[in-house]
Write a protein that holds these residues in place. Structure first.
Motif, mmCIF file in Angstrom:
data_model
loop_
_atom_site.group_PDB
_atom_site.id
_atom_site.type_symbol
_atom_site.label_atom_id
_atom_site.label_comp_id
_atom_site.label_asym_id
_atom_site.label_seq_id
_atom_site.Cartn_x
_atom_site.Cartn_y
_atom_site.Cartn_z
ATOM 1 N N SER A 61 -43.411 -43.090 -43.590
ATOM 2 C CA SER A 61 -42.110 -42.978 -44.252
ATOM 3 C C SER A 61 -41.572 -44.336 -44.705
ATOM 4 O O SER A 61 -40.593 -44.396 -45.441
ATOM 5 N N LYS B 73 -47.361 -49.145 -39.733
ATOM 6 C CA LYS B 73 -48.118 -48.022 -40.326
ATOM 7 C C LYS B 73 -47.334 -46.721 -40.381
ATOM 8 O O LYS B 73 -47.912 -45.644 -40.366
ATOM 9 N N ASP B 74 -46.040 -46.788 -40.498
ATOM 10 C CA ASP B 74 -45.193 -45.602 -40.596
ATOM 11 C C ASP B 74 -45.240 -45.066 -42.026
ATOM 12 O O ASP B 74 -44.820 -45.748 -42.963
ATOM 13 N N ALA C 158 -53.591 -46.800 -41.885
ATOM 14 C CA ALA C 158 -52.426 -45.944 -42.085
ATOM 15 C C ALA C 158 -52.708 -45.050 -43.284
ATOM 16 O O ALA C 158 -53.471 -45.427 -44.177
ATOM 17 N N ALA D 95 -41.066 -51.329 -38.480
ATOM 18 C CA ALA D 95 -41.424 -49.924 -38.253
ATOM 19 C C ALA D 95 -42.785 -49.770 -37.578
ATOM 20 O O ALA D 95 -43.264 -48.643 -37.401
ATOM 21 N N GLY D 96 -43.441 -50.871 -37.225
ATOM 22 C CA GLY D 96 -44.720 -50.793 -36.523
ATOM 23 C C GLY D 96 -45.944 -50.872 -37.412
ATOM 24 O O GLY D 96 -47.046 -50.530 -36.989
#
Length: 163
Positions: free
Chosen positions: A118, A115-116, A133, A112-113
């Motif tokens: 959700s 630092k998402d 994040a 998810a990269g």
């Protein structure tokens, strides 16, 4: 050639002196909380004790593929996971967490990269991380791990303070 002939006799004298030393000693009881210790005849104390070794900072401490990737330590020892519901946990809190839950969250968060909000984030303290994040209102630092692309090894950072 003359240097070799001078060094060899000196080395032999040292070895003879070292061989003459003994490790004989008298058993001691509960010295500094250590149960098995001995007072040595030549002075000093010998003992058996537990020891912890910190490899953070070593270039091959961690890998995204863990031991299969050439790392000496499992990746779970390098981070704390922060989840969207506000909970968090140390990756190394148990063997089951380390090889199961942590590695599943590591994959999801990375995909998810890193630092998402959700999905969650990992605060990397055993390896070098960048960026921040906000997860469930909490600022998490060092969330994107640095990886040496050619070696596929994470870049370790110096040991951190636990205070």
């Amino acid at each position: 050639m003359k240097l070799v002939f001078a060094v060899v006799p000196i080395a032999l004298m040292f070895l003879q002196t070292a061989a003459a030393q003994t490790c004989a000693g008298k058993p001691l009881r509960d010295v500094g909380g250590v149960k098995n210790s001995w007072a040595l005849e030549g002075g000093g104390i010998a003992a058996f004790a537990k020891m912890n070794v910190n490899l953070d900072g070593y270039g091959h401490a961690y890998s995204p593929k863990n031991y299969e990737g050439g790392a000496l330590l499992h990746l779970c020892n390098a981070g704390k996971v922060y989840l969207p519901d506000g909970s968090s946990y140390q990756g190394s809190e148990s063997n089951a967490t380390c090889t199961g839950r942590f590695m599943q969250d590591f994959k999801r968060i990375g995909d998810a990269g890193w630092k998402d909000p959700s999905v969650g984030a990992i605060n990397w303290y055993g390896i070098l991380g960048e960026d921040t994040a906000t997860i469930h209102g909490r600022k998490v630092i060092s969330v994107k791990p640095w990886c040496r692309r050619m070696a596929r090894i994470f870049t370790s950072r110096q040991p951190h303070s636990w205070t």
